[in-house]
Motif scaffolding. Structure first.
Motif, short mmCIF file in Angstrom:
data_model
loop_
_atom_site.label_atom_id
_atom_site.label_comp_id
_atom_site.label_asym_id
_atom_site.label_seq_id
_atom_site.Cartn_x
_atom_site.Cartn_y
_atom_site.Cartn_z
N LEU A 109 -13.92 8.31 3.63
CA LEU A 109 -13.41 8.40 2.27
C LEU A 109 -14.13 9.53 1.55
CD1 LEU A 109 -13.20 4.71 1.00
CD2 LEU A 109 -11.31 6.24 1.57
N LYS A 110 -13.35 10.32 0.80
CA LYS A 110 -13.91 11.37 -0.04
C LYS A 110 -13.53 11.06 -1.47
CE LYS A 110 -11.92 14.96 1.84
NZ LYS A 110 -11.50 16.33 2.08
N LEU A 111 -14.50 11.04 -2.35
CA LEU A 111 -14.26 10.94 -3.77
C LEU A 111 -14.59 12.31 -4.35
CD1 LEU A 111 -15.02 7.96 -2.80
CD2 LEU A 111 -15.30 7.53 -5.22
N ILE A 112 -13.58 12.99 -4.83
CA ILE A 112 -13.73 14.35 -5.32
C ILE A 112 -13.83 14.28 -6.84
CG2 ILE A 112 -12.68 16.64 -5.40
CD1 ILE A 112 -11.05 15.50 -2.82
N TYR A 113 -15.00 14.62 -7.35
CA TYR A 113 -15.27 14.53 -8.78
C TYR A 113 -15.07 15.89 -9.43
CZ TYR A 113 -17.17 9.87 -8.29
OH TYR A 113 -17.31 8.53 -8.05
N THR A 114 -14.33 15.90 -10.53
CA THR A 114 -14.15 17.10 -11.34
C THR A 114 -14.68 16.81 -12.74
OG1 THR A 114 -11.94 16.45 -12.06
CG2 THR A 114 -12.08 17.72 -10.02
N CYS A 155 -8.45 9.64 1.74
CA CYS A 155 -8.79 9.02 3.02
C CYS A 155 -8.54 10.06 4.11
CB CYS A 155 -7.88 7.80 3.22
SG CYS A 155 -8.52 6.59 4.35
N SER A 156 -9.49 10.21 5.04
CA SER A 156 -9.36 11.20 6.09
C SER A 156 -9.69 10.57 7.44
CB SER A 156 -10.30 12.37 5.82
OG SER A 156 -10.31 13.27 6.91
N THR A 157 -9.03 11.05 8.49
CA THR A 157 -9.33 10.57 9.83
C THR A 157 -10.48 11.34 10.47
OG1 THR A 157 -7.65 12.03 10.77
CG2 THR A 157 -6.98 9.77 10.25
N MET A 158 -10.91 12.42 9.81
CA MET A 158 -12.02 13.22 10.32
C MET A 158 -13.32 12.42 10.20
SD MET A 158 -13.20 17.01 9.03
CE MET A 158 -11.69 17.80 9.53
N SER A 159 -14.22 12.59 11.16
CA SER A 159 -15.50 11.88 11.07
C SER A 159 -16.35 12.50 9.97
CB SER A 159 -16.25 11.94 12.41
OG SER A 159 -16.84 13.20 12.59
N LEU A 160 -17.21 11.69 9.42
CA LEU A 160 -18.12 12.13 8.36
C LEU A 160 -18.96 13.31 8.82
CD1 LEU A 160 -19.25 11.41 5.51
CD2 LEU A 160 -20.92 10.00 6.69
N SER A 207 -15.26 0.81 7.86
CA SER A 207 -14.23 0.48 8.84
C SER A 207 -12.90 1.05 8.37
CB SER A 207 -14.13 -1.04 9.03
OG SER A 207 -13.57 -1.63 7.87
N ASP A 208 -12.05 1.41 9.32
CA ASP A 208 -10.73 1.97 8.98
C ASP A 208 -9.96 1.03 8.06
OD1 ASP A 208 -11.30 4.14 10.54
OD2 ASP A 208 -10.13 3.45 12.26
N ARG A 209 -10.05 -0.25 8.34
CA ARG A 209 -9.31 -1.25 7.56
C ARG A 209 -9.76 -1.29 6.10
NH1 ARG A 209 -6.56 -6.40 9.26
NH2 ARG A 209 -6.70 -7.75 7.45
N THR A 210 -11.08 -1.27 5.88
CA THR A 210 -11.61 -1.28 4.52
C THR A 210 -11.24 0.00 3.79
OG1 THR A 210 -13.47 -2.65 5.26
CG2 THR A 210 -13.68 -1.60 3.12
N GLU A 211 -11.36 1.13 4.47
CA GLU A 211 -10.97 2.40 3.86
C GLU A 211 -9.50 2.38 3.47
OE1 GLU A 211 -11.98 5.64 6.46
OE2 GLU A 211 -14.14 5.30 6.21
N PHE A 212 -8.65 1.87 4.34
CA PHE A 212 -7.22 1.79 4.06
C PHE A 212 -6.96 0.93 2.83
CE2 PHE A 212 -3.24 -0.57 4.54
CZ PHE A 212 -2.33 0.48 4.55
N PHE A 213 -7.55 -0.28 2.80
CA PHE A 213 -7.36 -1.17 1.65
C PHE A 213 -7.81 -0.49 0.36
CE2 PHE A 213 -7.55 -5.23 4.32
CZ PHE A 213 -6.23 -5.53 4.09
N LEU A 214 -8.98 0.09 0.39
CA LEU A 214 -9.53 0.71 -0.80
C LEU A 214 -8.67 1.87 -1.28
CD1 LEU A 214 -11.88 0.40 -2.70
CD2 LEU A 214 -13.23 1.86 -1.22
#
Length: 129
Positions: free
Chosen positions: A2-7, A15-20, A106-113
């Motif tokens: 997950l990326k939270l982009i702050y401006t 949400c990205s499938t790329m690894s951190l 986890s992918d599932r938590t990221e998806f839900f969020l």
């Protein structure tokens, strides 16, 4: 990931499938090639979600089951749930609030969020119109 982009005025959750590690590595290489400052530091990020969104209970259960060390959910008032995430903050090192917060669960938590955040944004845009 997950990326939270702050401006300056808001933030965007992606949400990205790329690894951190892969994403941070690419960001470091980009900063080096552009001769830009890049600071990476452990941090937390928080945002609010309406408690009445469908799926909030599923997020609570999934967060407890799989990602309790990365995500905290707490009711901050009768209308909103505060979501706090642990991860890394990337910025140019300036004192302003612009930057990117990244975390991996986890992918599932990221998806839900991500889906809940999108639903909250859709509700907010309908209310503001």
């Amino acid at each position: 990931m997950l990326k939270l982009i702050y401006t300056e005025n808001s933030f965007y959750l992606e949400c990205s499938t790329m690894s951190l590690e892969e994403w941070v590595g690419q960001r470091v290489i980009l900063a080096l090639r552009l001769s830009q400052n890049l600071c990476v530091a452990p941090s937390t990020a928080s945002f609010l979600l309406p408690v009445d969104l469908p799926g909030i209970e599923a997020l609570k259960a999934e967060a407890k089951r799989a990602d309790s060390e990365i995500i905290d959910l707490s009711v901050c008032d009768p209308e909103y749930l505060e979501v706090t995430l642990r991860g890394s903050w990337l910025s140019d090192g300036a004192e302003d609030a612009d930057g990117v917060f990244v975390t991996m669960m986890s992918d599932r938590t990221e998806f839900f969020l991500h889906k809940l955040w999108q639903a909250a944004q859709a509700c907010a845009s309908v209310i503001s119109e």
